[in-house]
Scaffold this active site. Structure first.
Site, PDB file in Angstrom:
ATOM      1  N   TYR A  75       0.839  -1.207   0.000  1.00 39.22           N
ATOM      2  CA  TYR A  75       0.000   0.000   0.000  1.00 39.22           C
ATOM      3  C   TYR A  75       0.868   1.250   0.000  1.00 39.22           C
ATOM      4  CZ  TYR A  75      -3.864   3.136   0.772  1.00 39.22           C
ATOM      5  OH  TYR A  75      -4.788   4.132   0.602  1.00 39.22           O
ATOM      6  N   PHE A 127      -7.451  21.409 -24.893  1.00 40.43           N
ATOM      7  CA  PHE A 127      -7.770  19.988 -24.963  1.00 40.43           C
ATOM      8  C   PHE A 127      -9.006  19.772 -24.096  1.00 40.43           C
ATOM      9  CE2 PHE A 127      -7.759  15.507 -23.948  1.00 40.43           C
ATOM     10  CZ  PHE A 127      -7.813  15.023 -25.237  1.00 40.43           C
ATOM     11  N   THR A 128      -9.862  18.856 -24.516  1.00 44.80           N
ATOM     12  CA  THR A 128     -11.188  18.708 -23.889  1.00 44.80           C
ATOM     13  C   THR A 128     -11.140  18.580 -22.358  1.00 44.80           C
ATOM     14  OG1 THR A 128     -11.030  16.356 -24.420  1.00 44.80           O
ATOM     15  CG2 THR A 128     -12.286  17.723 -25.937  1.00 44.80           C
ATOM     16  N   ASP A 218       1.723  20.094 -20.539  1.00 47.82           N
ATOM     17  CA  ASP A 218       1.028  18.839 -20.816  1.00 47.82           C
ATOM     18  C   ASP A 218       1.966  18.018 -21.694  1.00 47.82           C
ATOM     19  OD1 ASP A 218      -0.410  16.738 -21.846  1.00 47.82           O
ATOM     20  OD2 ASP A 218      -2.271  17.870 -22.080  1.00 47.82           O
ATOM     21  N   LYS A 261      -0.010   7.451 -23.619  1.00 41.24           N
ATOM     22  CA  LYS A 261       0.376   7.742 -25.006  1.00 41.24           C
ATOM     23  C   LYS A 261       1.882   7.479 -25.183  1.00 41.24           C
ATOM     24  CE  LYS A 261      -3.622  10.213 -24.578  1.00 41.24           C
ATOM     25  NZ  LYS A 261      -4.410  10.243 -23.346  1.00 41.24           N
ATOM     26  N   ARG A 385     -13.406  15.022 -34.098  1.00 48.20           N
ATOM     27  CA  ARG A 385     -12.739  16.113 -33.387  1.00 48.20           C
ATOM     28  C   ARG A 385     -13.233  17.418 -34.019  1.00 48.20           C
ATOM     29  NH1 ARG A 385     -10.281  14.537 -28.625  1.00 48.20           N
ATOM     30  NH2 ARG A 385     -12.535  14.465 -28.535  1.00 48.20           N
ATOM     31  N   PHE A 452     -19.053  14.266 -26.432  1.00 42.70           N
ATOM     32  CA  PHE A 452     -18.663  13.375 -27.533  1.00 42.70           C
ATOM     33  C   PHE A 452     -18.587  11.914 -27.121  1.00 42.70           C
ATOM     34  CE2 PHE A 452     -14.503  13.181 -25.656  1.00 42.70           C
ATOM     35  CZ  PHE A 452     -14.374  14.414 -25.060  1.00 42.70           C
TER      36      PHE A 452
HETATM   37  C1  P71 Z   1      -6.904  10.963 -26.940  1.00 42.23           C
HETATM   38  C2  P71 Z   1      -6.973  11.137 -25.475  1.00 42.23           C
HETATM   39  C3  P71 Z   1      -8.017  10.385 -24.703  1.00 42.23           C
HETATM   40  C4  P71 Z   1      -9.268  11.166 -24.838  1.00 42.23           C
HETATM   41  C5  P71 Z   1      -9.581  12.116 -23.894  1.00 42.23           C
HETATM   42  C6  P71 Z   1     -10.703  12.894 -24.076  1.00 42.23           C
HETATM   43  C7  P71 Z   1     -11.473  12.743 -25.206  1.00 42.23           C
HETATM   44  C8  P71 Z   1     -11.171  11.767 -26.138  1.00 42.23           C
HETATM   45  C9  P71 Z   1     -10.062  10.979 -25.945  1.00 42.23           C
HETATM   46  C10 P71 Z   1      -6.035  12.439 -23.713  1.00 42.23           C
HETATM   47  C11 P71 Z   1      -5.249  13.528 -23.339  1.00 42.23           C
HETATM   48  C12 P71 Z   1      -4.452  14.257 -24.282  1.00 42.23           C
HETATM   49  C13 P71 Z   1      -3.758  15.385 -23.894  1.00 42.23           C
HETATM   50  C14 P71 Z   1      -2.960  16.174 -24.857  1.00 42.23           C
HETATM   51  C15 P71 Z   1      -4.569  15.120 -21.671  1.00 42.23           C
HETATM   52  C16 P71 Z   1      -5.275  14.000 -21.997  1.00 42.23           C
HETATM   53  C17 P71 Z   1      -6.083  13.313 -20.963  1.00 42.23           C
HETATM   54  N1  P71 Z   1      -6.180  12.069 -24.969  1.00 42.23           N
HETATM   55  N2  P71 Z   1      -3.831  15.788 -22.603  1.00 42.23           N
HETATM   56  O1  P71 Z   1      -6.203  11.747 -27.593  1.00 42.23           O
HETATM   57  O2  P71 Z   1      -4.371  13.859 -25.561  1.00 42.23           O
HETATM   58  O3  P71 Z   1      -5.426  12.178 -20.538  1.00 42.23           O
HETATM   59  O4  P71 Z   1      -7.037  10.351 -21.168  1.00 42.23           O
HETATM   60  O5  P71 Z   1      -5.120   9.932 -19.616  1.00 42.23           O
HETATM   61  O6  P71 Z   1      -7.035  11.266 -18.849  1.00 42.23           O
HETATM   62  O7  P71 Z   1      -7.543  10.042 -27.459  1.00 42.23           O
HETATM   63  P1  P71 Z   1      -6.214  10.863 -20.014  1.00 42.23           P
END
Ligand code: P71
Length: 461
Positions: A75, A127-128, A218, A261, A385, A452
């Site tokens: 833990y 970013f969303t 980021d 990623k 997108r 979305f």
């Molecule tokens: C991608 C994602 C995953 C995603 C997130 C929201 C809507 C659709 C798909 C996530 C990112 C990203 C950047 C630049 C932060 C996050 C969030 N991308 N910054 O591209 O690309 O990270 O998903 O691990 O929470 O499909 P998280």
């Protein structure tokens, strides 16, 4: 250079395969209708080539899988946490690490800690999830990316650069005391996986330092950004990817990371900072939402796989093949005269749905419709997108209308072959040739946040 004399090829061979189902047109018709024409609502068993996202979809190496067996599921104070902390320090240079289950959890923590009601957060495009966490903390996101980023046809080599005049005007108008930090993303996802240059980042650093404003990075795809710097920025051609990554990080005060990623793991993320007091507050907050500060929502084994994945992500041969595969698909589509965002980015191809479907207004959801049509044609799953992703203005409730209305074909790392890329290109070419038959979609269900993911649609007659 010796290395570049030959074409890129995967610096690995395949040890295990995962069969995929090649569906029929009839099966796909049923599936896309059942999913409310939203590719997020398809089951993966209904998908042939899954280009929804490069997030958490990478193939791990044998060393990462072996790392899972070293999971220390204590833990508190797990060995794997210390190895991860060491890997972050050695490869990124940040002093203090707070693990989280994925990127948005780190965004949540940093937004709550640094943003106060009424603040402004400038950034190189939204970013969303990042923008939503800024808003939930009482802030307003302000886009300060260069104008070229909003033009899919503009071939600027560093479309993620900050427009320093826009940033300076904002600081002047709103006051530095109301700007807790500038959000800098490497690369910029919504612009098409575009990089920021080191010279621009240095200028941002100079300007913000003058006003006592932090930079929060980021770093989700920082190695991919570093690859473009090595390829395109004068003076960096002989620098290693690792050194460029370190230099980028050194120009910022802290970072949020979705390790799903660049860092080649299926789950994980972190917040990393240099300021000890901010670190103390962050690791106190992580225990409320994620877990103890030495695991923060990750299993010990996942932290081990991440510690290894970070090292692999900055290897030149890896990143050259990763970006090379994306460029291969991009070139193929350009040769087929398919309108895509240029230059081709690092993690996917972004189809210009406005250009492909000129007969649809943005209210008829061109990108959503195009993604559904590609799935129907071949079982290739892409992601919208555009206007659906951009959501509504929280004050007026009106749709946001982004200039970019795109469909993203996102390439997972180390997963698909060049032959898969060929099939994707053939399908997109066929759909674009018959684009006049695509009739548009309308919402039949829309959730409150990040619509979305869960919205449902119906075809417009
Ligand atoms: C991608 C994602 C995953 C995603 C997130 C929201 C809507 C659709 C798909 C996530 C990112 C990203 C950047 C630049 C932060 C996050 C969030 N991308 N910054 O591209 O690309 O990270 O998903 O691990 O929470 O499909 P998280």
């Amino acid at each position: 250079m010796e290395k570049n004399r030959r074409s890129w090829a995967e610096p690995y061979k395949i040890k295990m395969v995962e069969p995929v189902h090649i569906s029929t047109h009839k099966e796909r018709q049923k599936a896309i209708k059942g999913a409310g024409y939203n590719t997020f609502l398809l089951r993966s068993s209904e998908v042939y080539i899954d280009l929804l996202t490069d997030s958490g979809t990478s193939a791990m190496s044998d060393r990462q899988w072996a790392g899972l067996m070293l999971g220390d599921e204590a833990y508190a104070g797990s060995n794997n946490f210390y190895r991860l902390e060491d890997s972050v320090r050695k490869n990124y240079g940040y002093k203090y690490l707070v693990p989280t289950h994925q990127g948005r959890a780190a965004e949540h923590i940093i937004s709550q800690l640094l943003i106060k009601e009424g603040d402004y957060i400038p950034g190189n495009m939204y970013f969303t999830t990042t923008k939503l966490h800024q808003e939930l903390a009482g802030g307003t996101f302000v886009d300060v990316i260069i104008d070229e980023a909003h033009d899919p046809a503009n071939e600027h080599p560093f479309k993620a650069n900050v427009d320093l005049n826009k940033l300076e005007d904002l600081i002047h108008d709103k006051g530095a005391e109301n700007i807790p930090y500038v959000a800098i993303s490497t690369t910029v996802n919504m612009a098409g996986g575009q990089p920021i240059s080191l010279s621009n980042l240095k200028q941002v650093r100079e300007l913000t330092q003058k006003h006592g404003i932090k930079i929060i990075h980021d770093m989700t795809r920082v190695a991919e950004n570093a690859y473009f710097i090595k390829e395109r920025e004068p003076g960096y051609e002989n620098h290693s990817i690792g050194d460029i990554v370190m230099e980028i990080c050194s120009l910022t005060d802290g970072a949020t990371m979705s390790a799903k990623k660049d860092a080649l793991v299926n789950i994980g993320g972190f917040l990393a900072v240099n300021d000890e007091e901010l670190f103390d507050r962050a690791r106190n907050m992580v225990v409320i939402y994620e877990g103890l500060h030495t695991y923060g929502g990750m299993a010990g084994r996942d932290m081990e796989a991440l510690a290894v994945g970070i090292q692999e992500s900055v290897q030149y041969d890896h990143i050259r093949a990763r970006v090379g595969q994306v460029q291969y698909l991009g070139k193929k589509l350009i040769n087929m005269n398919v309108p895509i965002v240029k230059p081709v980015g690092s993690h996917g191809i972004f189809l210009d749905a406005k250009k492909i479907l000129p007969h649809l207004t943005q209210d008829q959801l061109p990108a959503q419709s195009l993604a559904a049509a590609i799935y129907l044609d071949s079982g290739v799953r892409a992601m919208e997108r555009g206007v659906v992703s951009a959501g509504r203005n929280p004050e007026t409730g009106e749709n946001n209308y982004p200039k970019l209305e795109l469909v993203r074909l996102t390439i997972p790392r180390r997963v698909y072959t060049q032959a898969h890329m060929d099939v994707v290109a053939e399908s997109v070419e066929a759909v674009v040739a018959n684009a006049a038959d695509i009739s548009g979609l309308k919402f039949v269900y829309e959730p409150e946040y990040l619509r979305f993911f869960q919205s449902r649609f119906e075809p417009l007659g």
